[in-house]
Write an enzyme that holds these catalytic residues in place. Structure first.
Site, PDB file in Angstrom:
ATOM      1  N   SER A 167     -61.684  20.408  44.590  1.00 48.86           N
ATOM      2  CA  SER A 167     -60.915  19.435  43.828  1.00 48.86           C
ATOM      3  C   SER A 167     -60.182  20.115  42.668  1.00 48.86           C
ATOM      4  O   SER A 167     -60.791  20.867  41.894  1.00 48.86           O
ATOM      5  CB  SER A 167     -61.867  18.365  43.308  1.00 48.86           C
ATOM      6  OG  SER A 167     -61.137  17.445  42.578  1.00 48.86           O
ATOM      7  N   GLY A 168     -58.926  19.884  42.562  1.00 43.83           N
ATOM      8  CA  GLY A 168     -58.128  20.456  41.463  1.00 43.83           C
ATOM      9  C   GLY A 168     -57.544  21.813  41.806  1.00 43.83           C
ATOM     10  O   GLY A 168     -56.903  22.449  40.968  1.00 43.83           O
TER      11      GLY A 168
ATOM     12  N   ASN B 192     -60.013  16.992  37.929  1.00 44.95           N
ATOM     13  CA  ASN B 192     -58.565  16.945  38.200  1.00 44.95           C
ATOM     14  C   ASN B 192     -58.003  15.629  37.664  1.00 44.95           C
ATOM     15  O   ASN B 192     -58.529  14.567  37.946  1.00 44.95           O
ATOM     16  CB  ASN B 192     -58.356  17.037  39.722  1.00 44.95           C
ATOM     17  CG  ASN B 192     -56.898  17.062  40.103  1.00 44.95           C
ATOM     18  OD1 ASN B 192     -56.024  16.975  39.242  1.00 44.95           O
ATOM     19  ND2 ASN B 192     -56.630  17.182  41.394  1.00 44.95           N
TER      20      ASN B 192
ATOM     21  N   THR C 129     -52.833  18.851  46.862  1.00 46.59           N
ATOM     22  CA  THR C 129     -51.803  17.814  46.922  1.00 46.59           C
ATOM     23  C   THR C 129     -50.446  18.397  46.537  1.00 46.59           C
ATOM     24  O   THR C 129     -49.433  18.129  47.187  1.00 46.59           O
ATOM     25  CB  THR C 129     -52.180  16.650  45.991  1.00 46.59           C
ATOM     26  OG1 THR C 129     -53.492  16.218  46.359  1.00 46.59           O
ATOM     27  CG2 THR C 129     -51.229  15.495  46.110  1.00 46.59           C
TER      28      THR C 129
ATOM     29  N   SER D 218     -56.686  13.444  40.835  1.00 43.75           N
ATOM     30  CA  SER D 218     -57.500  13.797  41.989  1.00 43.75           C
ATOM     31  C   SER D 218     -57.298  12.785  43.125  1.00 43.75           C
ATOM     32  O   SER D 218     -57.320  11.577  42.900  1.00 43.75           O
ATOM     33  CB  SER D 218     -58.959  13.816  41.547  1.00 43.75           C
ATOM     34  OG  SER D 218     -59.748  14.170  42.643  1.00 43.75           O
ATOM     35  N   SER D 219     -57.101  13.327  44.320  1.00 42.49           N
ATOM     36  CA  SER D 219     -56.932  12.429  45.478  1.00 42.49           C
ATOM     37  C   SER D 219     -58.304  11.870  45.814  1.00 42.49           C
ATOM     38  O   SER D 219     -59.235  12.630  46.069  1.00 42.49           O
ATOM     39  CB  SER D 219     -56.405  13.204  46.669  1.00 42.49           C
ATOM     40  OG  SER D 219     -55.321  13.996  46.289  1.00 42.49           O
TER      41      SER D 219
ATOM     42  N   GLU E 185     -66.554  18.819  46.609  1.00 45.05           N
ATOM     43  CA  GLU E 185     -66.922  18.345  45.266  1.00 45.05           C
ATOM     44  C   GLU E 185     -68.403  18.560  44.991  1.00 45.05           C
ATOM     45  O   GLU E 185     -69.249  18.219  45.822  1.00 45.05           O
ATOM     46  CB  GLU E 185     -66.620  16.845  45.130  1.00 45.05           C
ATOM     47  CG  GLU E 185     -65.168  16.550  44.963  1.00 45.05           C
ATOM     48  CD  GLU E 185     -64.860  15.081  44.839  1.00 45.05           C
ATOM     49  OE1 GLU E 185     -63.714  14.744  44.500  1.00 45.05           O
ATOM     50  OE2 GLU E 185     -65.765  14.261  45.090  1.00 45.05           O
TER      51      GLU E 185
ATOM     52  N   GLY F 167     -60.926  17.591  48.083  1.00 43.49           N
ATOM     53  CA  GLY F 167     -61.555  18.915  48.108  1.00 43.49           C
ATOM     54  C   GLY F 167     -63.065  18.809  47.999  1.00 43.49           C
ATOM     55  O   GLY F 167     -63.612  17.774  47.652  1.00 43.49           O
TER      56      GLY F 167
HETATM   57  N1  LIG Z   1     -48.107  24.923  42.328  1.00 40.49           N
HETATM   58  C1  LIG Z   1     -48.455  24.334  41.183  1.00 40.49           C
HETATM   59  N2  LIG Z   1     -47.678  24.476  40.097  1.00 40.49           N
HETATM   60  C2  LIG Z   1     -47.996  23.888  38.947  1.00 40.49           C
HETATM   61  N3  LIG Z   1     -49.088  23.143  38.761  1.00 40.49           N
HETATM   62  C3  LIG Z   1     -49.931  22.954  39.799  1.00 40.49           C
HETATM   63  C4  LIG Z   1     -49.629  23.535  41.063  1.00 40.49           C
HETATM   64  N4  LIG Z   1     -50.619  23.174  41.909  1.00 40.49           N
HETATM   65  C5  LIG Z   1     -51.473  22.401  41.180  1.00 40.49           C
HETATM   66  N5  LIG Z   1     -51.045  22.266  39.935  1.00 40.49           N
HETATM   67  C6  LIG Z   1     -51.731  21.521  38.858  1.00 40.49           C
HETATM   68  O1  LIG Z   1     -53.035  21.271  39.211  1.00 40.49           O
HETATM   69  C7  LIG Z   1     -53.334  19.882  39.255  1.00 40.49           C
HETATM   70  C8  LIG Z   1     -54.237  19.545  40.381  1.00 40.49           C
HETATM   71  O2  LIG Z   1     -53.603  19.774  41.605  1.00 40.49           O
HETATM   72  P1  LIG Z   1     -53.829  18.838  42.879  1.00 40.49           P
HETATM   73  O3  LIG Z   1     -53.845  17.444  42.498  1.00 40.49           O
HETATM   74  O4  LIG Z   1     -52.872  19.302  43.879  1.00 40.49           O
HETATM   75  O5  LIG Z   1     -55.263  19.245  43.268  1.00 40.49           O
HETATM   76  P2  LIG Z   1     -56.045  18.860  44.594  1.00 40.49           P
HETATM   77  O6  LIG Z   1     -56.430  20.097  45.230  1.00 40.49           O
HETATM   78  O7  LIG Z   1     -55.223  17.933  45.383  1.00 40.49           O
HETATM   79  O8  LIG Z   1     -57.295  18.108  43.998  1.00 40.49           O
HETATM   80  P3  LIG Z   1     -58.110  16.907  44.630  1.00 40.49           P
HETATM   81  O9  LIG Z   1     -58.927  17.427  45.707  1.00 40.49           O
HETATM   82  O10 LIG Z   1     -58.895  16.418  43.486  1.00 40.49           O
HETATM   83  O11 LIG Z   1     -57.094  15.931  45.082  1.00 40.49           O
HETATM   84  C9  LIG Z   1     -52.005  19.214  39.399  1.00 40.49           C
HETATM   85  O12 LIG Z   1     -52.037  17.959  38.802  1.00 40.49           O
HETATM   86  C10 LIG Z   1     -51.092  20.163  38.660  1.00 40.49           C
HETATM   87  O13 LIG Z   1     -51.127  19.891  37.283  1.00 40.49           O
HETATM   88 MG   LIG Z   2     -55.268  16.034  45.826  1.00 40.50          MG
END
Ligand SMILES: Nc1ncnc2c1ncn2[C@@H]1O[C@H](COP(=O)(O)OP(=O)(O)OP(=O)(O)O)[C@@H](O)[C@H]1O
Ligand SMILES: [Mg+2]
Length: 1108
Positions: free
Chosen positions: A107-108, A157, A112, A160-161, A389, A387
């Site tokens: 997660s994070g 996050n 996404t 977070s999705s 957790e 992700g």
């Molecule tokens: N390529 C990137 N460039 C800039 N910031 C990023 C990038 N990827 C992720 N982030 C930052 O990290 C944060 C978390 O990313 P994201 O929501 O994609 O995580 P995740 O893997 O989908 O988490 P979860 O499993 O909780 O959904 C985003 O809100 C953003 O601020």
């Molecule tokens: Mg996500």
């Protein structure tokens, strides 16, 4: 020229971990850190992309970057997520292979974000057009909608999705997007009612309250204040960097683009509001006779508002919170709910309502974005699932999420290995199996149908009797105790004696990504996912159409007594389906790693990264990749890159690329065991070999550069020299040409001068000669002319002399002849000719005169006095005579037209003229007056009947006259009648005859010469009539009366002619006296007519006004 670069150019650390040397965990982490510090967040393991979350925006996602990576080979540029997306897209488009992009990480870690980057890249590079752009826009805009409803802030996050998402993007044969299908996996709905500390509910609640207009909130019966809602945790309601109000606008806009109708959006917001209202409903106990407590709604305001919002009857819902009806085999039993059960029911309703709303949203989006065309699609699946957790307090949701991640890890291991193996087999290379951790055993622990944890949970849920979370744990303890990845206090494997962290009511699973301690509390309930039927029926009774749609089981007509499948069962089935789907597609991996736990940029926590590297199995991934051969490349690009290392292949190799690579490697003395020839690729076992090749290439490139430089400089100098030489020749040639040209022009000019002088001299000479000749000719001509003139004149004189003589002879002869003739004919000629000529001339003149007269004749009017002028004086008499004859003739003609009466009138007029013309001044005025005669119309007028009868004869004249009284000279009117034989004077009024005088008694009539109307009728002395004396009368028709008297007198044969005496003084016999009547000129001053005045006894004076 296009600049060809490579992954190996300007590399920071190692771009592809396969090339890492030496390969161990430390060097791996160090490489990641080095690259991360230089903002290189992407690193390859072969075709797998490792993505480090930068936690800040980097300038590497610009449209220029998209263009840079477009249609480029994977290893051509430095590692980037775009390279993977491009590879997947091109292989889908060009090789017709369905693709899936598997994004994993905890997660994070940035899954996404990575999925959005892939989608935006594909959208940017695929086809364009109005329809295609709309599809793209809808696909991209589905993200904000789903994120608002399915994402939440967690401790790990901020976005977070809280659901799993798999999106199939469908393309046509050209690679243009047609649409998509989204599948969602198990939304973490427990979050709706309760959030762990430091976390928030789903974004949409906060977005709605912050971003909706006052109007909308009033319609939804909501208050902007978060603190008014029990379901919204307060400690982290606002998140720094998140603008909920702006996000709300984005979401509404996105919903519109995706195709939501305005009333659909409104319905969705009403349901969101209903969830918030539901959370505010509280219960209080009410004691019953049987000693049990029954729940009652505490404050009904929120309940009422919620019912109003959804169109539910309040009493129905209220009852559903107090009673529960259980149906079993045609029997209905109603039991009361205590307060705790009522709260449970409320939360279950809220969770169900929200999660069903979320599923409906996904279905609705799918409706909008689904591909229209029925042709075969190519598909690119993008998997962004929650992700792995590990929280402090992990429950059923984490268990499910982590199970899903286990499955993904497994598919990763399987496919990576299989892909690798297949490639070696395809390329005909020998392959030895590599050891790696296979997490199939953990998957089996969870999903095994007989003794898997999920199967046992289901078994426990379905078992009759008392079922609690503890009985479930007991069951686990007995069945899974032996499993090496399962731990609990009571299991044989338990280390509770040493490990005090393992509390009661918990079990621990050693996942591929680490050990996770699950609290068993709530597992059974969450798996059952029970919603009392009374509630679903109450919801179905709502008038809100979307609400009814979400609770179809509430329809009393469709009561289903069968238990619905459990949540765990459903999830297992859908994950199974997903895995099968993924296995049919060509996988592309993005392994996301979070560099630190603080959501901070620039921090790289070794231990955290190391942990992720381990559980993601990245080291194994590299090893598998390197076990066979660390590097592989198709022959053509390999030969292209290293051809400068061998003379035979430089600069061009003519022949198959594979032979070229063989020659090249032998020439470079690469040991035979270091490489293998595949069917289309060269496989290099050791990265060191590749680096050696790269090193030699670099050196060679330097040498080549020097060589090129040398040759280029030589070429440049030579070219310059040749150019100078050529230029010098050209300049010299031009100068010589110029000098010669000048000289030539000088000579030419001199020649021309001389030439012109000579020509001038010659011409003048010839001219002189010609002039002399001309003068000679002219002189000759003049002399000849003079001579001829003299001759001609002499001859002319002779001729003239001769002519004169001839003429003189002729004249003399003519005279002579004339004389002779005249002498001979004189006697005849003179006697007759003169007369005849005269007659002739006279005749001719007369003829001419008469003809002329004929044309100039005057008109036939007797009074026309014109007559043409006299042409010859000898015709004077004839001319006057003719005029007179013509006049008579025309008078005769004129007279011939007269009738008898008219003739008589004219005769009278003629007589009057004879009497008075030029004698009496009154006459001219009478000419134009016709002689009427009977002015009194005596016969017709009855007034004069008596008088008429007295006069026997025909009355010739009847008029009123004035009889002048001699006493005063005044006149008194009398009727005057004239007949053939006498005239009568009668009284004007009575018609009585005063005097009747026979005409023979009248001797004369006297009148003046002037213009008056006085006349005296003188009677024969001694006649009977004369007794009373003469009559002095005056009349306007004097001329007519006198003329008629005269005429009548003339025609009477027996009497003398009446004398007409015209003079201004005459005597009138009144009885005895004679009175003189005298007319004088100049009458009374104001009068226009003559006035008679008695002067004395003997004189009456008549003053006549002088004529004008
Ligand atoms: N390529 C990137 N460039 C800039 N910031 C990023 C990038 N990827 C992720 N982030 C930052 O990290 C944060 C978390 O990313 P994201 O929501 O994609 O995580 P995740 O893997 O989908 O988490 P979860 O499993 O909780 O959904 C985003 O809100 C953003 O601020
Ligand atoms: Mg996500």
């Amino acid at each position: 020229m296009e600049v060809k670069t490579s992954l190996l150019d300007n590399m920071i650390g190692v771009g592809d971990m396969v090339l890492l040397e030496p390969l161990n965990e430390d060097s791996f982490i160090e490489n990641l850190r080095k690259r991360f510090d230089h903002n290189e967040i992407y690193t390859y393991i072969g075709s797998v992309v490792i993505s480090m979350n930068p936690y800040r925006s980097l300038p590497i996602f610009t449209p220029e970057k998209v263009e840079e990576y477009r249609n480029r080979n994977f290893y051509e540029l430095s590692p980037h997520i775009y390279a993977l997306a491009d590879e997947a897209y091109r292989s889908l488009r060009d090789q017709d292979k369905d693709q899936c992009i598997l994004i994993t990480g905890e997660s994070g870690a940035g899954k996404t974000e990575a999925s959005k980057l892939v989608m935006s890249y594909v959208a940017a590079v695929c086809g364009k057009g109005q329809e295609v752009n709309k599809v793209k826009e809808q696909l991209l805009q589905s993200n904000p909608v789903l994120e608002a409803f399915g994402n939440a802030k967690t401790v790990r996050n901020d976005n977070s999705s809280r659901f799993g998402k798999y999106m199939d993007i469908e393309f046509d044969f050209k690679g243009d997007p047609l649409g998509g299908v989204i599948s969602n996996y198990l939304l973490e709905k427990s979050r709706v009612c309760k959030q762990p500390r430091g976390e928030r509910n789903f974004h949409i609640f906060y977005q709605l309250l912050s971003g909706a207009s006052g109007d909308t909130l009033t319609k939804l019966k909501l208050d902007r204040d978060f603190s008014k809602y029990n379901y919204l945790s307060l400690d982290s309601a606002t998140v720094s960097g998140l603008d909920d109000a702006a996000s709300f606008r984005t979401v509404r806009n996105a919903m519109q683009i995706v195709g939501f109708m305005e009333d659909e959006v409104q319905s969705v917001l009403e349901l969101v509001a209903a969830v918030l209202k539901l959370g505010n409903i509280e219960f209080k106990p009410e004691s019953r006779v049987n000693g049990f407590d029954e729940s009652r709604v505490k404050d009904k305001n929120d309940l009422k508002e919620m019912c109003e919002l959804l169109g539910i009857e309040q009493s129905v819902l209220e009852r559903a919170f107090s009673y529960r009806t259980v149906e079993a085999k045609m029997e209905k039993v109603s039991t009361t709910l205590n307060v705790a059960q009522a709260y449970y029911a409320r939360d279950a309703l809220a969770k169900n309502l929200y999660s069903r709303l979320f599923s409906w949203l996904v279905t609705r989006i799918n409706e909008s974005i689904k591909a229209q065309a029925k042709t075969r699609h190519k598909v690119m699946g993008v998997l962004d699932i929650y992700g792995f957790e590990i929280f402090e307090d992990n429950s059923f949701e984490q268990f499910i999420i982590n199970y899903c991640n286990e499955k993904l890890q497994q598919i990763f291991i399987e496919l990576t290995l299989r892909e690798e193996q297949e490639e070696y087999v395809r390329e005909g290379i020998e392959w030895t199996n590599i050891e790696y951790f296979n997490n199939a055993v953990i998957c089996d622990l969870i999903e095994n149908n007989q003794n898997g944890i999920l199967a046992m949970l289901d078994e426990e849920c379905l078992r009759p009797g008392t079922v609690t979370d503890d009985t479930f744990l007991d069951k686990l303890n007995t069945i899974c105790a032996e499993h090496q990845h399962f731990e609990s206090r009571l299991s044989k494997n338990s280390k509770f004696l040493t490990d005090h962290s393992l509390p009661h009511s918990c079990f621990r699973i050693q996942h591929y990504a680490g050990k996770v301690l699950y609290r068993v509390e709530g597992f059974v309930d969450k798996n059952n996912d029970l919603l009392y039927r009374d509630l679903s029926q109450a919801m179905y009774k709502a008038t809100h159409s979307l609400m009814r749609q979400l609770f179809p089981e509430g329809n009393p007509a469709k009561v289903n007594l069968k238990r619905p499948p459990t949540a765990g069962f459903q999830f297992k089935a859908s994950v199974g389906g997903l895995m099968r789907n993924l296995q049919t597609k060509n996988p592309n991996y993005i392994r996301c790693i979070k560099p630190n736990d603080k959501k901070a940029s620039h921090i790289f926590t070794d231990s955290l990264v190391c942990h992720q590297v381990r559980y993601l199995g990245l080291m194994e991934n590299v090893r598998v990749r390197r076990a066979g051969y660390a590097f592989r490349q198709p022959y053509e690009p390999c030969l292209e890159r290293y051809k400068m290392l061998c003379r035979q292949t430089w600069p061009h190799w003519r022949g198959p690329a594979r032979d070229g690579v063989e020659v090249l490697l032998i020439d470079c003395s690469v040991p035979a065991e270091e490489f293998a020839y595949g069917r289309s690729k060269i496989f290099i076992r050791n990265p060191r070999t590749l680096f050696t090749l790269e090193e030699r290439r670099r050196a060679c490139l330097q040498d080549l550069a020097t060589l090129i430089q040398k040759i280029y400089r030589g070429w440049k100098c030579r070219t310059h020299f040749i150019l100078l030489k050529k230029s010098q020749v050209v300049v010299a040639a031009w100068y010589r040409r110029y000098a010669q040209q000048k000289k030539y022009e000088k000579i030419k000019r001199a020649t021309l001068v001389m030439q012109s002088f000579t020509r001038g001299w010659k011409a003048r000479k010839i001219l002189r000669q010609l002039k002399y000749e001309k003068r000679c000719k002219e002189a000759v001509t003049t002399i000849a002319a003079y001579w001829h003139g003299t001759e001609a004149r002499r001859e002319l004189r002779c001729l003239k002399e001769e002519a004169r003589r001839k003429h003189a002879v002729a004249v003399i002869w003519a005279y002579w002849r004339g004389l002779q003739v005249r002498r001979e004919y004189r006697k005849f000629f003179r006697a007759n000719a003169g007369k005849k000529i005269y007659c002739f001339i006279i005749q001719r003149i007369m003829q001419k005169y008469f003809l002329g007269l004929k044309t100039t004749m005057p008109s036939m009017s007797p009074i026309d006095n014109t007559w043409s002028a006299q042409p010859y004086s000898f015709l004077e008499g004839a001319h006057t005579e003719l005029r007179r004859i013509f006049h008579f003739w025309r008078c005769k003609k004129h007279r011939g037209q007269f009738t008898e009466e008219k003739k008589a009138v004219y005769e009278e007029k003629l007589e009057a003229s004879e009497i008075f013309k030029d004698k009496k001044a009154l006459y001219p005025s009478s000419v134009s007056q016709p002689f009427k005669g009977d002015y009194l119309e005596i016969q017709k007028n009855p007034k004069y009947q008596k008088l008429n009868s007295a006069v026997e004869e025909k009355v010739l004249l009847a008029d009123v006259v004035n009889k002048i009284n001699r006493a005063n000279g005044k006149g008194s009117p009398r009727l005057f009648l004239l007949t053939k034989s006498n005239f009568v004077l009668a009284d004007q009024k009575t018609g009585q005859v005063k005097a009747s005088v026979p005409l023979p008694d009248l001797t004369s009539v006297s009148v003046s010469t002037q213009s008056d109307g006085f006349f005296a009728l003188k009677l024969k002395e001694g006649s009977a009539s004369a007794a009373k004396g003469d009559f002095l009368l005056s009349s306007e028709h004097l001329i007519e009366i006198i003329t008629k008297l005269h005429r009548t007198g003339t025609t009477a044969a027996d009497k003398d002619q009446i004398n007409i005496d015209i003079s201004d003084e005459f005597l009138v016999q009144f009885k005895q006296d004679k009175v003189c009547v005298k007319f004088i000129q100049g009458g009374p001053k104001n009068g226009t007519s003559a006035a008679c005045k008695r002067k004395n006894n003997r004189l009456l004076e008549v003053s006549v006004p002088s004529s004008p």
